[in-house]
Design a protein around this motif. Sequence first.
Motif, PDB file in Angstrom:
ATOM      1  N   LEU A  77       0.402  -1.050  -0.536  1.00 19.93           N
ATOM      2  CA  LEU A  77       0.042   0.536   0.168  1.00 19.93           C
ATOM      3  C   LEU A  77       0.960   1.281   0.033  1.00 19.93           C
ATOM      4  N   LEU A  78       0.918   1.669  -1.114  1.00 18.92           N
ATOM      5  CA  LEU A  78       2.117   3.305  -1.417  1.00 18.92           C
ATOM      6  C   LEU A  78       1.639   4.358  -0.612  1.00 18.92           C
ATOM      7  N   LEU A  79      -0.087   4.541  -0.648  1.00 22.95           N
ATOM      8  CA  LEU A  79      -0.462   5.703  -0.240  1.00 22.95           C
ATOM      9  C   LEU A  79      -2.517   5.107  -0.286  1.00 22.95           C
ATOM     10  N   ILE A  80      -2.619   6.048   0.912  1.00 22.49           N
ATOM     11  CA  ILE A  80      -3.258   6.212   1.278  1.00 22.49           C
ATOM     12  C   ILE A  80      -3.988   7.402   2.205  1.00 22.49           C
ATOM     13  N   ALA A  81      -4.925   7.843   1.465  1.00 22.32           N
ATOM     14  CA  ALA A  81      -5.328   9.219   1.849  1.00 22.32           C
ATOM     15  C   ALA A  81      -7.312   9.697   2.016  1.00 22.32           C
ATOM     16  N   VAL A  82      -7.175  10.078   3.230  1.00 22.01           N
ATOM     17  CA  VAL A  82      -8.554  10.599   3.084  1.00 22.01           C
ATOM     18  C   VAL A  82      -9.294  11.934   3.868  1.00 22.01           C
ATOM     19  N   VAL A  83     -10.006  12.920   2.968  1.00 24.81           N
ATOM     20  CA  VAL A  83      -9.695  14.239   3.326  1.00 24.81           C
ATOM     21  C   VAL A  83     -10.587  14.028   4.766  1.00 24.81           C
ATOM     22  N   PRO A  84      -9.855  15.213   5.169  1.00 26.32           N
ATOM     23  CA  PRO A  84     -10.192  15.565   7.361  1.00 26.32           C
ATOM     24  C   PRO A  84     -11.852  15.583   7.424  1.00 26.32           C
ATOM     25  N   GLN A  85     -12.515  15.790   6.605  1.00 32.09           N
ATOM     26  CA  GLN A  85     -13.848  16.397   6.914  1.00 32.09           C
ATOM     27  C   GLN A  85     -14.779  15.040   6.336  1.00 32.09           C
ATOM     28  N   ALA A  86     -14.077  13.808   6.098  1.00 30.05           N
ATOM     29  CA  ALA A  86     -14.279  12.790   5.718  1.00 30.05           C
ATOM     30  C   ALA A  86     -13.302  11.169   6.780  1.00 30.05           C
ATOM     31  N   ARG A  87     -12.930  11.188   7.389  1.00 28.21           N
ATOM     32  CA  ARG A  87     -12.729  10.741   8.344  1.00 28.21           C
ATOM     33  C   ARG A  87     -13.254  10.685   9.154  1.00 28.21           C
ATOM     34  N   GLY A  88     -13.223   9.204   9.998  1.00 29.90           N
ATOM     35  CA  GLY A  88     -13.976   8.020  11.059  1.00 29.90           C
ATOM     36  C   GLY A  88     -15.489   8.347  10.141  1.00 29.90           C
ATOM     37  N   ARG A  89     -15.476   7.962   9.118  1.00 32.87           N
ATOM     38  CA  ARG A  89     -17.012   7.387   8.616  1.00 32.87           C
ATOM     39  C   ARG A  89     -16.392   6.376   7.420  1.00 32.87           C
ATOM     40  N   GLY A  90     -15.526   5.269   7.955  1.00 28.62           N
ATOM     41  CA  GLY A  90     -15.119   4.637   7.363  1.00 28.62           C
ATOM     42  C   GLY A  90     -14.953   4.753   5.364  1.00 28.62           C
ATOM     43  N   VAL A  91     -14.680   5.633   5.107  1.00 32.79           N
ATOM     44  CA  VAL A  91     -13.762   6.082   3.731  1.00 32.79           C
ATOM     45  C   VAL A  91     -12.422   5.288   3.992  1.00 32.79           C
ATOM     46  N   GLY A  92     -11.711   5.751   4.844  1.00 34.43           N
ATOM     47  CA  GLY A  92     -10.489   4.627   4.865  1.00 34.43           C
ATOM     48  C   GLY A  92     -10.962   3.708   5.021  1.00 34.43           C
ATOM     49  N   ARG A  93     -11.768   2.734   5.824  1.00 38.22           N
ATOM     50  CA  ARG A  93     -11.319   1.493   6.374  1.00 38.22           C
ATOM     51  C   ARG A  93     -11.561   0.460   5.204  1.00 38.22           C
ATOM     52  N   ALA A  94     -13.073   1.417   4.273  1.00 34.91           N
ATOM     53  CA  ALA A  94     -13.034   0.689   3.208  1.00 34.91           C
ATOM     54  C   ALA A  94     -12.183   0.355   1.803  1.00 34.91           C
ATOM     55  N   LEU A  95     -11.265   1.720   1.495  1.00 39.67           N
ATOM     56  CA  LEU A  95      -9.901   1.706   0.892  1.00 39.67           C
ATOM     57  C   LEU A  95      -9.591   0.234   1.068  1.00 39.67           C
ATOM     58  N   LEU A  96      -8.977   0.800   2.486  1.00 43.53           N
ATOM     59  CA  LEU A  96      -7.951  -0.558   2.937  1.00 43.53           C
ATOM     60  C   LEU A  96      -8.700  -1.395   2.456  1.00 43.53           C
ATOM     61  N   GLN A  97      -9.629  -1.716   2.676  1.00 45.52           N
ATOM     62  CA  GLN A  97     -10.279  -3.170   2.802  1.00 45.52           C
ATOM     63  C   GLN A  97      -9.987  -3.655   1.234  1.00 45.52           C
ATOM     64  N   ARG A  98     -10.404  -3.113   0.420  1.00 52.19           N
ATOM     65  CA  ARG A  98     -10.273  -3.136  -1.143  1.00 52.19           C
ATOM     66  C   ARG A  98      -8.798  -3.422  -1.248  1.00 52.19           C
ATOM     67  N   ALA A  99      -8.059  -2.661  -1.142  1.00 50.81           N
ATOM     68  CA  ALA A  99      -7.056  -3.155  -1.173  1.00 50.81           C
ATOM     69  C   ALA A  99      -6.722  -4.189  -0.796  1.00 50.81           C
ATOM     70  N   ILE A 100      -6.999  -4.408   0.096  1.00 54.04           N
ATOM     71  CA  ILE A 100      -6.445  -6.025   0.618  1.00 54.04           C
ATOM     72  C   ILE A 100      -7.014  -6.705  -0.008  1.00 54.04           C
ATOM     73  N   ARG A 101      -8.189  -7.471  -0.708  1.00 51.94           N
ATOM     74  CA  ARG A 101      -9.029  -7.865  -1.879  1.00 51.94           C
ATOM     75  C   ARG A 101      -7.942  -7.826  -3.249  1.00 51.94           C
ATOM     76  N   ASP A 102      -8.388  -6.646  -3.255  1.00 58.95           N
ATOM     77  CA  ASP A 102      -7.391  -6.465  -4.804  1.00 58.95           C
ATOM     78  C   ASP A 102      -5.736  -7.296  -4.995  1.00 58.95           C
ATOM     79  N   ALA A 103      -5.380  -7.181  -3.542  1.00 56.00           N
ATOM     80  CA  ALA A 103      -3.667  -7.721  -3.830  1.00 56.00           C
ATOM     81  C   ALA A 103      -4.376  -9.171  -3.905  1.00 56.00           C
ATOM     82  N   ALA A 104      -4.909  -9.654  -2.907  1.00 53.43           N
ATOM     83  CA  ALA A 104      -5.101 -11.383  -2.184  1.00 53.43           C
ATOM     84  C   ALA A 104      -5.627 -12.141  -4.159  1.00 53.43           C
ATOM     85  N   THR A 105      -5.922 -10.777  -4.965  1.00 51.14           N
ATOM     86  CA  THR A 105      -6.766 -11.591  -6.561  1.00 51.14           C
ATOM     87  C   THR A 105      -5.682 -11.435  -7.335  1.00 51.14           C
ATOM     88  N   ARG A 106      -5.181 -10.786  -7.456  1.00 53.21           N
ATOM     89  CA  ARG A 106      -3.517 -10.359  -8.261  1.00 53.21           C
ATOM     90  C   ARG A 106      -2.351 -11.947  -7.307  1.00 53.21           C
TER      91      ARG A 106
END
Length: 160
Positions: A77-106
């Motif tokens: 995971l090279l970079l991950i970022a969420v704008v401050p106004q959207a933090r704490g609302r599941g955006v970072g977790r959704a991106l991280l979980q997607r990165a994990i799934r995508d890495a597994a499929t690769r």
Amino acid sequence: MSDTRVDIVLADGTAADVGAVDQVMQAAFDPRFGEAWTPAQCLGMLSLPGVWLTLARTDDVLVGFALTRAVADDAELLLIAVVPQARGRGVGRALLQRAIRDAATRGAVRLCLEMRAGNDATRLYVSEGFAKCGERRGYYAGRGGERFDAHTYVRQISAE
């Protein structure tokens, strides 16, 4: 945005999205730590095989992204970022979980990441099964010449 969870739409990004990604990065990363990449660095990385960009939108507004790469059975995971106004609302977790799934499929069996020591995102990574496995002293060069340590984390993954 309110303090409640939001509907998050994840989509693949391309080099054409780097301008918008840079805006998110500038809002998300405090310049005193020297963590943000330049648009040229992002474009250079996106031109390499095995690299993908994931965008997160809420209400059609880009609020986060993740840049990830896979080489053989390792992913990073090279970079991950969420704008401050959207933090704490599941955006970072959704991106991280997607990165994990995508890495597994690769075909990756582990996902690594590196971040500045003391980064608030540590709680998220640990809650998603990452464990600290290394440290680089003085890795990040801040705006005022101050140096900050980097911590490396790893998580085992498997094809799902």
